[in-house]
Design an enzyme around this catalytic site. Sequence first.
Site, mmCIF file in Angstrom:
data_model
loop_
_atom_site.group_PDB
_atom_site.id
_atom_site.type_symbol
_atom_site.label_atom_id
_atom_site.label_comp_id
_atom_site.label_asym_id
_atom_site.label_seq_id
_atom_site.Cartn_x
_atom_site.Cartn_y
_atom_site.Cartn_z
ATOM 1 N N ARG A 14 7.607 85.815 -104.035
ATOM 2 C CA ARG A 14 9.036 85.843 -104.360
ATOM 3 C C ARG A 14 9.402 87.222 -104.883
ATOM 4 O O ARG A 14 8.840 87.687 -105.868
ATOM 5 C CB ARG A 14 9.351 84.783 -105.415
ATOM 6 N N THR A 20 13.061 77.200 -94.803
ATOM 7 C CA THR A 20 13.074 76.559 -96.121
ATOM 8 C C THR A 20 13.020 75.038 -95.997
ATOM 9 O O THR A 20 13.642 74.449 -95.102
ATOM 10 C CB THR A 20 14.306 76.918 -96.992
ATOM 11 N N ILE A 21 12.286 74.437 -96.929
ATOM 12 C CA ILE A 21 12.263 72.965 -96.956
ATOM 13 C C ILE A 21 13.588 72.429 -97.485
ATOM 14 O O ILE A 21 13.862 71.239 -97.405
ATOM 15 C CB ILE A 21 11.099 72.414 -97.827
ATOM 16 N N ASP A 22 14.416 73.312 -98.073
ATOM 17 C CA ASP A 22 15.671 72.850 -98.700
ATOM 18 C C ASP A 22 16.798 72.622 -97.687
ATOM 19 O O ASP A 22 17.788 71.966 -98.011
ATOM 20 C CB ASP A 22 16.143 73.867 -99.747
ATOM 21 N N HIS A 57 15.884 72.537 -104.758
ATOM 22 C CA HIS A 57 16.581 73.511 -105.590
ATOM 23 C C HIS A 57 17.958 72.983 -105.963
ATOM 24 O O HIS A 57 18.029 71.895 -106.516
ATOM 25 C CB HIS A 57 16.627 74.867 -104.863
#
Length: 357
Positions: A74, A134-136, A178
Amino acid sequence: MRRIGILTSGGDCQALNATMRGVAKSLYNMLDDVEIIGFEDGYKGLMYADYQIMKPADFSGILTQGGTILGTSRQPFKQMRVPDENGLDKVEAMKHTYKKLKLSCLVVLGGNGSQKTANMLSEEGLNVVSLPKTIDNDLWGTDMTFGFQSAVEVATIDCIHTTAASHGRVFIVEVMGHKVGWLTLYAGLAGGADIILLPEVPYDIQVVCDAITKRTKAGKRFSILAVAEGAISKEDAAMSKKELKEKKKNGVVYPSVAYEIGAKIQEVTGSEVRVTVPGHMQRGGEPCPYDRVLATRLGAAAAELIINEEYGYMAALKNNEITKVPLSEVAGKLKTVDPNCSMIKEAKRIGISFGDQ
Ligand code: F6P
Protein backbone atom coordinates in the site's frame (compact mmCIF):
# COMPACT_ATOMS: atom_id res chain seq x y z
CA MET A 1 11.07 -3.01 -29.31
CA ARG A 2 8.23 -2.20 -26.92
CA ARG A 3 9.06 -2.39 -23.25
CA ILE A 4 6.04 -2.55 -20.95
CA GLY A 5 6.16 -2.10 -17.17
CA ILE A 6 3.60 -3.84 -14.99
CA LEU A 7 2.77 -3.65 -11.29
CA THR A 8 0.12 -4.80 -8.80
CA SER A 9 -0.77 -2.22 -6.18
CA GLY A 10 -2.76 -2.04 -2.91
CA GLY A 11 -4.50 -4.94 -1.17
CA ASP A 12 -4.13 -8.17 -3.09
CA CYS A 13 -7.03 -10.24 -4.35
CA GLN A 14 -7.76 -13.34 -6.38
CA ALA A 15 -7.16 -13.05 -10.16
CA LEU A 16 -4.25 -10.58 -10.07
CA ASN A 17 -2.05 -13.25 -11.65
CA ALA A 18 -4.81 -14.29 -14.04
CA THR A 19 -5.13 -10.68 -15.21
CA MET A 20 -1.37 -10.23 -15.68
CA ARG A 21 -1.37 -13.49 -17.61
CA GLY A 22 -4.09 -12.08 -19.87
CA VAL A 23 -2.06 -8.93 -20.55
CA ALA A 24 1.23 -10.77 -21.07
CA LYS A 25 -0.05 -13.61 -23.24
CA SER A 26 -1.84 -11.11 -25.50
CA LEU A 27 1.25 -8.92 -25.81
CA TYR A 28 3.58 -11.85 -26.55
CA ASN A 29 1.05 -13.22 -29.00
CA MET A 30 0.37 -10.00 -30.88
CA LEU A 31 3.73 -8.21 -30.86
CA ASP A 32 6.93 -9.55 -32.42
CA ASP A 33 9.27 -7.69 -30.14
CA VAL A 34 8.11 -6.97 -26.61
CA GLU A 35 9.70 -7.08 -23.19
CA ILE A 36 7.75 -6.98 -19.93
CA ILE A 37 9.28 -5.49 -16.80
CA GLY A 38 7.63 -6.54 -13.53
CA PHE A 39 7.93 -4.03 -10.67
CA GLU A 40 8.09 -5.53 -7.21
CA ASP A 41 5.61 -4.60 -4.47
CA GLY A 42 3.57 -2.13 -6.48
CA TYR A 43 4.50 1.52 -6.88
CA LYS A 44 7.36 0.94 -4.43
CA GLY A 45 9.18 -1.05 -7.11
CA LEU A 46 8.71 1.80 -9.57
CA MET A 47 9.97 4.36 -7.01
CA TYR A 48 13.07 2.43 -6.02
CA ALA A 49 13.69 0.68 -9.35
CA ASP A 50 13.12 -2.81 -7.95
CA TYR A 51 12.12 -4.87 -10.94
CA GLN A 52 12.65 -8.06 -12.85
CA ILE A 53 12.68 -8.70 -16.57
CA MET A 54 9.86 -11.16 -17.07
CA LYS A 55 9.89 -14.13 -19.40
CA PRO A 56 6.87 -15.67 -21.13
CA ALA A 57 7.24 -18.69 -18.82
CA ASP A 58 6.66 -16.44 -15.78
CA PHE A 59 3.08 -15.94 -16.92
CA SER A 60 2.36 -19.62 -17.53
CA GLY A 61 0.56 -21.76 -14.96
CA ILE A 62 -0.68 -18.79 -12.94
CA LEU A 63 -4.30 -18.60 -14.09
CA THR A 64 -5.55 -20.25 -10.91
CA GLN A 65 -2.87 -18.98 -8.54
CA GLY A 66 -4.03 -16.53 -5.85
CA GLY A 67 -2.00 -13.52 -4.66
CA THR A 68 0.45 -11.81 -7.01
CA ILE A 69 3.72 -13.09 -8.40
CA LEU A 70 5.07 -9.51 -8.28
CA GLY A 71 4.17 -8.76 -4.66
CA THR A 72 2.20 -5.67 -3.65
CA SER A 73 2.15 -2.90 -1.07
CA ARG A 74 0.00 0.00 0.00
CA GLN A 75 1.43 3.35 -1.10
CA PRO A 76 -1.33 5.81 -0.11
CA PHE A 77 -2.15 8.40 -2.77
CA LYS A 78 -2.14 11.12 -0.09
CA GLN A 79 1.53 10.33 0.65
CA MET A 80 2.67 10.38 -2.98
CA ARG A 81 3.64 14.07 -2.90
CA VAL A 82 5.30 13.67 0.52
CA PRO A 83 9.04 12.89 0.24
CA ASP A 84 10.18 9.54 1.74
CA GLU A 85 12.36 9.30 4.89
CA ASN A 86 15.46 10.07 2.80
CA GLY A 87 13.89 13.10 1.14
CA LEU A 88 13.20 11.29 -2.14
CA ASP A 89 10.51 12.86 -4.33
CA LYS A 90 8.42 9.75 -5.02
CA VAL A 91 6.64 11.04 -8.11
CA GLU A 92 9.89 12.21 -9.71
CA ALA A 93 11.50 8.89 -8.76
CA MET A 94 8.73 6.93 -10.50
CA LYS A 95 9.04 9.10 -13.61
CA HIS A 96 12.79 8.65 -13.54
CA THR A 97 12.57 4.83 -13.42
CA TYR A 98 10.02 4.84 -16.23
CA LYS A 99 12.26 7.00 -18.43
CA LYS A 100 15.49 5.23 -17.53
CA LEU A 101 13.99 1.89 -18.53
CA LYS A 102 12.63 3.47 -21.73
CA LEU A 103 9.15 2.09 -21.07
CA SER A 104 6.49 2.47 -23.73
CA CYS A 105 3.76 2.06 -21.16
CA LEU A 106 3.03 1.25 -17.51
CA VAL A 107 0.24 -1.21 -16.66
CA VAL A 108 -1.30 -0.79 -13.21
CA LEU A 109 -3.54 -3.36 -11.55
CA GLY A 110 -5.17 -1.58 -8.65
CA GLY A 111 -8.12 -0.34 -6.64
CA ASN A 112 -9.23 3.18 -5.82
CA GLY A 113 -6.05 4.69 -4.42
CA SER A 114 -3.91 3.02 -7.07
CA GLN A 115 -6.14 4.36 -9.85
CA LYS A 116 -5.67 7.88 -8.46
CA THR A 117 -1.90 7.46 -8.63
CA ALA A 118 -2.21 5.95 -12.12
CA ASN A 119 -4.16 9.03 -13.21
CA MET A 120 -1.59 11.33 -11.62
CA LEU A 121 1.26 9.57 -13.47
CA SER A 122 -0.74 9.83 -16.68
CA GLU A 123 -1.18 13.57 -16.09
CA GLU A 124 2.57 13.75 -15.45
CA GLY A 125 3.10 12.52 -18.99
CA LEU A 126 3.60 8.76 -18.60
CA ASN A 127 1.70 6.31 -20.81
CA VAL A 128 -0.54 4.41 -18.42
CA VAL A 129 -3.17 1.68 -18.84
CA SER A 130 -4.92 0.32 -15.76
CA LEU A 131 -7.05 -2.63 -14.70
CA PRO A 132 -9.83 -2.71 -12.08
CA LYS A 133 -8.81 -4.80 -9.10
CA THR A 134 -10.55 -5.12 -5.73
CA ILE A 135 -12.70 -7.48 -3.71
CA ASP A 136 -14.76 -4.40 -2.75
CA ASN A 137 -16.19 -3.85 -6.29
CA ASP A 138 -16.25 -0.12 -5.49
CA LEU A 139 -14.41 1.19 -8.56
CA TRP A 140 -16.35 3.71 -10.55
CA GLY A 141 -16.62 3.07 -14.29
CA THR A 142 -16.84 -0.73 -14.26
CA ASP A 143 -19.77 -3.00 -13.44
CA MET A 144 -17.42 -5.54 -11.93
CA THR A 145 -13.89 -5.63 -10.57
CA PHE A 146 -11.82 -8.81 -10.67
CA GLY A 147 -11.48 -10.40 -7.25
CA PHE A 148 -15.00 -9.51 -6.19
CA GLN A 149 -16.81 -12.71 -7.22
CA SER A 150 -14.08 -14.89 -5.70
CA ALA A 151 -14.39 -12.96 -2.43
CA VAL A 152 -18.17 -13.42 -2.49
CA GLU A 153 -17.58 -17.17 -2.59
CA VAL A 154 -15.41 -17.01 0.54
CA ALA A 155 -17.63 -14.56 2.42
CA THR A 156 -20.71 -16.70 1.75
CA ILE A 157 -20.27 -18.85 4.82
CA ASP A 158 -22.89 -21.53 4.30
CA CYS A 159 -21.61 -23.63 7.20
CA ILE A 160 -22.74 -20.99 9.71
CA HIS A 161 -26.32 -22.20 9.16
CA THR A 162 -25.84 -25.63 10.66
CA THR A 163 -24.09 -24.46 13.81
CA ALA A 164 -26.50 -21.52 14.22
CA ALA A 165 -29.46 -23.90 13.89
CA SER A 166 -28.01 -26.52 16.24
CA HIS A 167 -27.43 -24.04 19.05
CA GLY A 168 -30.28 -21.64 18.37
CA ARG A 169 -27.95 -18.65 18.28
CA VAL A 170 -27.68 -15.33 16.54
CA PHE A 171 -24.64 -15.32 14.25
CA ILE A 172 -23.01 -12.21 12.86
CA VAL A 173 -20.63 -12.55 9.92
CA GLU A 174 -18.55 -9.43 9.39
CA VAL A 175 -17.71 -8.93 5.73
CA MET A 176 -14.94 -6.77 4.21
CA GLY A 177 -15.62 -4.02 1.69
CA HIS A 178 -14.10 -0.95 3.28
CA LYS A 179 -16.70 1.84 3.01
CA VAL A 180 -19.07 0.08 0.60
CA GLY A 181 -21.49 -2.82 0.92
CA TRP A 182 -21.27 -4.76 -2.37
CA LEU A 183 -19.50 -7.76 -0.89
CA THR A 184 -21.87 -7.93 2.09
CA LEU A 185 -24.94 -7.57 -0.11
CA TYR A 186 -23.88 -10.40 -2.44
CA ALA A 187 -22.52 -12.68 0.30
CA GLY A 188 -25.59 -11.98 2.44
CA LEU A 189 -28.00 -12.89 -0.34
CA ALA A 190 -25.97 -15.92 -1.43
CA GLY A 191 -25.62 -17.12 2.15
CA GLY A 192 -29.30 -16.73 3.07
CA ALA A 193 -28.75 -14.01 5.69
CA ASP A 194 -31.84 -12.82 7.56
CA ILE A 195 -30.46 -9.34 8.18
CA ILE A 196 -27.96 -7.44 6.01
CA LEU A 197 -26.33 -4.24 7.26
CA LEU A 198 -24.55 -2.00 4.75
CA PRO A 199 -22.67 1.31 5.09
CA GLU A 200 -25.04 2.82 2.52
CA VAL A 201 -28.14 1.94 4.59
CA PRO A 202 -27.60 3.13 8.19
CA TYR A 203 -29.29 0.81 10.68
CA ASP A 204 -31.44 1.34 13.73
CA ILE A 205 -30.41 -1.21 16.37
CA GLN A 206 -34.00 -1.45 17.64
CA VAL A 207 -35.17 -2.37 14.11
CA VAL A 208 -32.45 -5.02 13.95
CA CYS A 209 -33.49 -6.44 17.35
CA ASP A 210 -37.18 -6.37 16.37
CA ALA A 211 -36.37 -8.38 13.25
CA ILE A 212 -34.63 -11.02 15.39
CA THR A 213 -37.49 -11.11 17.94
CA LYS A 214 -40.01 -11.48 15.12
CA ARG A 215 -38.10 -14.50 13.83
CA THR A 216 -37.95 -16.03 17.32
CA LYS A 217 -41.70 -15.54 17.79
CA ALA A 218 -42.28 -17.21 14.42
CA GLY A 219 -40.49 -20.27 15.77
CA LYS A 220 -37.12 -19.73 14.07
CA ARG A 221 -34.33 -20.96 16.31
CA PHE A 222 -31.60 -18.79 14.85
CA SER A 223 -30.83 -15.62 12.91
CA ILE A 224 -27.90 -14.84 10.64
CA LEU A 225 -26.64 -11.32 10.04
CA ALA A 226 -24.23 -10.28 7.27
CA VAL A 227 -22.67 -7.05 8.52
CA ALA A 228 -20.34 -4.90 6.43
CA GLU A 229 -17.17 -3.81 8.18
CA GLY A 230 -18.25 -0.26 7.36
CA ALA A 231 -21.84 -0.61 8.64
CA ILE A 232 -23.01 2.41 10.59
CA SER A 233 -25.99 3.21 12.82
CA LYS A 234 -28.44 5.98 11.95
CA GLU A 235 -27.33 7.79 15.08
CA ASP A 236 -23.64 7.71 14.11
CA ALA A 237 -24.38 8.55 10.48
CA ALA A 238 -26.06 11.77 11.63
CA MET A 239 -22.95 12.86 13.56
CA SER A 240 -20.07 14.97 12.28
CA LYS A 241 -16.64 13.33 12.05
CA LYS A 242 -15.56 15.31 15.12
CA GLU A 243 -18.59 14.26 17.19
CA LEU A 244 -18.09 10.63 16.19
CA LYS A 245 -14.44 10.73 17.21
CA GLU A 246 -15.43 12.18 20.56
CA LYS A 247 -18.11 9.50 21.06
CA LYS A 248 -15.65 6.71 20.28
CA LYS A 249 -13.07 8.21 22.64
CA ASN A 250 -15.49 8.14 25.55
CA GLY A 251 -17.37 4.92 24.84
CA VAL A 252 -16.69 1.18 25.07
CA VAL A 253 -14.07 0.11 22.54
CA TYR A 254 -15.07 -2.92 20.45
CA PRO A 255 -12.69 -4.85 18.17
CA SER A 256 -15.00 -4.06 15.22
CA VAL A 257 -18.54 -3.11 14.30
CA ALA A 258 -19.85 -6.70 14.43
CA TYR A 259 -18.88 -7.01 18.10
CA GLU A 260 -20.60 -3.71 18.92
CA ILE A 261 -23.80 -4.80 17.17
CA GLY A 262 -23.53 -8.25 18.78
CA ALA A 263 -23.28 -6.78 22.29
CA LYS A 264 -26.37 -4.64 21.72
CA ILE A 265 -28.39 -7.53 20.29
CA GLN A 266 -27.48 -9.70 23.28
CA GLU A 267 -28.46 -6.91 25.68
CA VAL A 268 -31.80 -6.10 24.01
CA THR A 269 -33.02 -9.55 22.90
CA GLY A 270 -31.28 -11.79 25.41
CA SER A 271 -30.17 -14.02 22.52
CA GLU A 272 -26.85 -15.78 22.57
CA VAL A 273 -24.69 -14.08 19.94
CA ARG A 274 -21.52 -15.23 18.15
CA VAL A 275 -19.37 -13.18 15.80
CA THR A 276 -17.39 -14.59 12.86
CA VAL A 277 -14.87 -12.44 11.01
CA PRO A 278 -13.46 -14.19 7.90
CA GLY A 279 -11.13 -11.20 7.41
CA HIS A 280 -8.30 -11.53 4.91
CA MET A 281 -9.41 -15.04 3.95
CA GLN A 282 -11.82 -13.15 1.68
CA ARG A 283 -8.86 -12.03 -0.44
CA GLY A 284 -7.12 -15.37 -0.54
CA GLY A 285 -7.16 -18.58 -2.50
CA GLU A 286 -7.89 -19.34 -6.13
CA PRO A 287 -9.91 -17.02 -8.36
CA CYS A 288 -13.34 -18.46 -9.18
CA PRO A 289 -14.13 -19.27 -12.84
CA TYR A 290 -16.07 -15.99 -13.25
CA ASP A 291 -12.99 -14.02 -12.20
CA ARG A 292 -10.69 -16.07 -14.43
CA VAL A 293 -12.86 -15.20 -17.41
CA LEU A 294 -13.14 -11.53 -16.44
CA ALA A 295 -9.39 -11.30 -15.77
CA THR A 296 -8.54 -12.84 -19.13
CA ARG A 297 -10.91 -10.54 -21.00
CA LEU A 298 -9.71 -7.42 -19.19
CA GLY A 299 -6.06 -8.41 -19.65
CA ALA A 300 -6.53 -8.92 -23.38
CA ALA A 301 -8.33 -5.56 -23.60
CA ALA A 302 -5.50 -3.76 -21.79
CA ALA A 303 -3.01 -5.31 -24.23
CA GLU A 304 -5.08 -4.02 -27.13
CA LEU A 305 -5.03 -0.51 -25.68
CA ILE A 306 -1.24 -0.76 -25.41
CA ILE A 307 -0.85 -2.07 -28.96
CA ASN A 308 -3.08 0.74 -30.28
CA GLU A 309 -1.19 3.27 -28.12
CA GLU A 310 -4.41 4.36 -26.46
CA TYR A 311 -3.17 5.48 -23.08
CA GLY A 312 -4.79 7.04 -20.02
CA TYR A 313 -7.57 4.44 -19.79
CA MET A 314 -8.79 1.73 -17.44
CA ALA A 315 -10.14 -1.44 -19.07
CA ALA A 316 -13.64 -2.01 -17.69
CA LEU A 317 -16.78 -4.14 -17.92
CA LYS A 318 -20.08 -2.52 -18.94
CA ASN A 319 -23.21 -4.57 -19.69
CA ASN A 320 -21.02 -7.65 -20.11
CA GLU A 321 -18.93 -5.98 -22.81
CA ILE A 322 -15.34 -4.94 -22.24
CA THR A 323 -14.77 -1.24 -22.71
CA LYS A 324 -12.37 1.54 -21.68
CA VAL A 325 -12.91 4.45 -19.28
CA PRO A 326 -10.64 7.52 -19.06
CA LEU A 327 -8.52 7.39 -15.90
CA SER A 328 -9.45 11.01 -15.20
CA GLU A 329 -13.09 9.87 -14.82
CA VAL A 330 -12.27 6.87 -12.61
CA ALA A 331 -9.89 8.63 -10.21
CA GLY A 332 -11.39 9.75 -6.93
CA LYS A 333 -14.89 8.33 -7.42
CA LEU A 334 -16.49 5.50 -5.43
CA LYS A 335 -19.13 3.14 -6.78
CA THR A 336 -21.44 2.61 -3.81
CA VAL A 337 -24.62 0.55 -3.39
CA ASP A 338 -27.72 2.60 -4.17
CA PRO A 339 -30.08 2.06 -1.21
CA ASN A 340 -32.98 2.14 -3.70
CA CYS A 341 -31.49 -0.39 -6.12
CA SER A 342 -33.63 -3.31 -7.24
CA MET A 343 -31.37 -5.84 -5.52
CA ILE A 344 -32.19 -4.36 -2.11
CA LYS A 345 -35.88 -4.14 -3.00
CA GLU A 346 -35.87 -7.81 -4.06
CA ALA A 347 -34.08 -8.81 -0.87
CA LYS A 348 -36.63 -6.90 1.22
CA ARG A 349 -39.44 -8.58 -0.70
CA ILE A 350 -38.31 -12.00 0.53
CA GLY A 351 -38.20 -10.69 4.08
CA ILE A 352 -34.55 -9.75 4.57
CA SER A 353 -34.19 -6.81 6.95
CA PHE A 354 -31.66 -4.05 6.27
CA GLY A 355 -32.22 -2.65 9.74
CA ASP A 356 -33.55 0.62 8.41
CA GLN A 357 -37.35 0.32 8.74
O1 F6P B 1 -9.75 -3.00 -0.31
C1 F6P B 1 -9.67 -4.34 -0.01
C2 F6P B 1 -9.71 -4.56 1.49
O2 F6P B 1 -9.65 -5.95 1.74
C3 F6P B 1 -10.94 -3.95 2.19
O3 F6P B 1 -12.10 -4.71 2.02
C4 F6P B 1 -10.44 -3.86 3.60
O4 F6P B 1 -11.11 -2.85 4.31
C5 F6P B 1 -8.98 -3.53 3.42
O5 F6P B 1 -8.62 -3.95 2.12
C6 F6P B 1 -8.05 -4.18 4.41
O6 F6P B 1 -6.78 -3.67 4.20
P1 F6P B 1 -5.42 -4.29 4.72
O7 F6P B 1 -5.11 -5.50 3.92
O8 F6P B 1 -4.42 -3.21 4.52
O9 F6P B 1 -5.65 -4.65 6.16
